[in-house]
Structure formats: C-alpha cells, structure tokens
Design a protein around this motif. Structure first.
Motif, short mmCIF file in Angstrom:
data_model
loop_
_atom_site.label_atom_id
_atom_site.label_comp_id
_atom_site.label_asym_id
_atom_site.label_seq_id
_atom_site.Cartn_x
_atom_site.Cartn_y
_atom_site.Cartn_z
N GLU A 60 0.84 -1.20 0.00
CA GLU A 60 0.00 0.00 0.00
C GLU A 60 0.88 1.25 0.00
O GLU A 60 1.99 1.24 0.55
CB GLU A 60 -0.91 0.01 1.23
CG GLU A 60 -1.91 -1.12 1.28
CD GLU A 60 -2.84 -1.02 2.48
OE1 GLU A 60 -2.66 -0.08 3.30
OE2 GLU A 60 -3.74 -1.86 2.61
N SER A 105 2.60 4.48 1.20
CA SER A 105 2.90 4.92 2.56
C SER A 105 2.15 6.20 2.88
O SER A 105 1.76 6.96 1.99
CB SER A 105 4.41 5.14 2.71
OG SER A 105 4.87 6.10 1.78
N ARG A 125 -0.86 -7.97 2.52
CA ARG A 125 -0.62 -6.56 2.20
C ARG A 125 0.34 -5.95 3.23
O ARG A 125 0.44 -6.42 4.37
CB ARG A 125 -1.91 -5.76 2.15
CG ARG A 125 -2.74 -5.77 3.39
CD ARG A 125 -4.15 -5.23 3.13
NE ARG A 125 -4.99 -5.30 4.31
CZ ARG A 125 -5.22 -4.28 5.15
NH1 ARG A 125 -4.66 -3.09 4.89
NH2 ARG A 125 -5.98 -4.42 6.21
N ARG A 139 1.46 -2.33 5.03
CA ARG A 139 1.10 -0.96 5.38
C ARG A 139 2.33 -0.28 5.95
O ARG A 139 3.06 -0.85 6.76
CB ARG A 139 -0.02 -0.91 6.41
CG ARG A 139 -1.30 -1.58 6.01
CD ARG A 139 -2.28 -1.64 7.17
NE ARG A 139 -2.70 -0.30 7.60
CZ ARG A 139 -2.47 0.20 8.82
NH1 ARG A 139 -1.80 -0.50 9.73
NH2 ARG A 139 -2.91 1.41 9.13
N THR A 140 2.57 0.98 5.54
CA THR A 140 3.74 1.72 6.00
C THR A 140 3.35 3.16 6.32
O THR A 140 2.57 3.78 5.58
CB THR A 140 4.84 1.74 4.92
OG1 THR A 140 5.17 0.39 4.57
CG2 THR A 140 6.09 2.44 5.43
#
Length: 261
Positions: free
Chosen positions: A68, A70, A116, A118-119
């Motif tokens: 995703e 960031s 997935r 996420r960041t």
C-alpha cells in the motif's frame, strides 16, 4: 600550507565532534500499527533504532503481497513542505517495494488472496542546507570515508510498517528510526529532506529483513519489474555526483514524489 591547515583543522573537528555522536533513540509508538505487542529491540545497533517482531510460521505462508502507498502520521513533519513530504513518501514506497520484491511476489493491485504491507512515516526532521554545504567542503580535506556534519543540521527519518495476512492478522511489524550522525558516513545534502531520503533505503532494507522468513532466499528481480512504476533501481549517475561533489542530490538518484491520493 593553507590546504594542510584546513585538513588538520577538519580532522581536529572530526575528532572533537566524534564524542558527540550518539545512538539513535527509539521513536514513540505512533498508533499506526494494528498492534505493538511483542516488538523487540534489535541488539547491537548504534546508528539505527529497530524494534520488530515476526510470526515465523505465518510469514512462511506468505508468497504474494500488495504494498500500500505509505502515509504520513499527524504532526510527523513540522515545517516540511508538502512537496518534500511527497518526495520522502515516494522514496519510502520505492525502497520498500524493491526489498520486498526480492523475497515475495509483489502485486500491482490488491488481491483477496494476497497479503498486504502498510507503511507510515512517523517523523521527518529537516537537513540543514547551509551546514551541509560547509560539511561537504570540509570533508574534502578529511582522508578516508569518514566525514563530519555540522551539529544541529542533521536530519532524521522514522517509520513503521506491518505485514498483514489475507485475513488481516499481523504477520510481522517494524518500528524504525535513524538520525544522521555528526561524524560518520552520512552524506550531506542541500535538500531539506536529504537525510530522510537517504535513510529510506536503509528502512527498506530492514523491512525486507524483518518481514521475510528466516530461510527465504533473495530471488532474481521479476521481469517486468513490479517496482518499475516507482523509478529505476540503479542510478549510476547519482553515485558519480555524490563521489565528485560529496553531496547527495535527490534528482540524480531517481527519487520521485508519491502521487497525490
């Protein structure tokens, strides 16, 4: 004679400020991760703070994933322009994608049967342009790879990331921070986010190490490259510019701003 004096002075400064070089402190939990339970501080690190955890069995089951875009947490970049924030987010996306694509199959779009990532960038501290310019000049007179940076002008980057399974459970998590040292190998930059951009690569490396199963071997890059949309992996021109000038120039490194959502 003048050059010898400058060199001697620069080495003296390096020896003095070396005493001020310190370990990067951990960043407080931002609340971005779905869970901070089980994060352990990585031992033996001085320049970087790493807290991570991984469910080894769950990580073994992950082969395909979607990265995703960031995000920036609230209050993470005071005084940093929107354009510079977009550069940092774009570089974080690029470096995270690069590293994960060497351990997993990275998808161009999210999928119900894929994990997935996420960041979030949780802190950007600016790089002082004037101090960086002076440091680049002084470093020409210091032998070897070690250089000096003006105290109070070094930047920083902190970020958090997690790998979520298809069902949404947290497979792995990372809380990471890095501050440029006044003595070391951190390259000065005239960009307000020069240090943060350079540390995005170090963060991406750690994401790959923290998320991939222990026995997951590094694999050849897929063709077509799933990360090509973020920019080229190699920029030989950027290396040459840095070697000649002693300054990190984002435009020569293939850095691209994250597209506005």
């Amino acid at each position: 004679m003048t050059q010898r004096l400058l060199r001697a002075g620069a080495v003296s400064v390096a020896a003095t400020v070396a005493l001020a070089a310190c370990q990067t402190a951990p960043q407080a939990n931002s609340g971005f991760l779905s869970s901070y339970e089980g994060l352990e501080t990585m031992a033996g690190t001085l320049r970087v703070s790493v807290r991570d955890r991984r469910d080894e069995a769950a990580a073994q089951a992950v082969e395909r994933l979607y990265v995703e875009p960031s995000v920036l947490t609230e209050g993470a970049a005071p005084g940093i322009s929107a354009d510079d924030v977009a550069l940092v987010l774009g570089e974080v996306d690029r470096q995270v994608c690069y590293e994960l694509s060497e351990r997993f199959t990275v998808l161009a779009e999210p999928a119900a049967d894929a994990a997935r990532v996420r960041t979030a960038v949780t802190r950007i501290s600016p790089t002082g342009a004037v101090g960086s310019g002076a440091s680049a000049v002084a470093n020409h007179f210091i032998p070897g790879p070690i250089g000096v940076r003006a105290p109070g002008t070094t930047g920083a980057l902190a970020a958090e990331a997690e790998l979520l399974s298809m069902s949404g459970g947290q497979v792995a998590a990372l809380a990471w921070a890095r501050t440029a040292n006044v003595v070391g190998t951190d390259t000065p930059s005239l960009s307000a986010v020069g240090d943060a951009l350079q540390f995005a690569e170090v963060f991406g490396d750690q994401v790959g190490d923290s998320f991939a199963p222990e026995d997951r071997e590094v694999r050849p890059i897929a063709d077509p490259d799933p990360c090509a949309r973020f920019g080229p992996r190699d920029q030989p021109g950027g290396f040459l510019v840095r070697a000649v000038t002693g300054v990190y120039v984002p435009e020569t490194q293939g850095v691209r701003p994250q597209e506005r959502q």
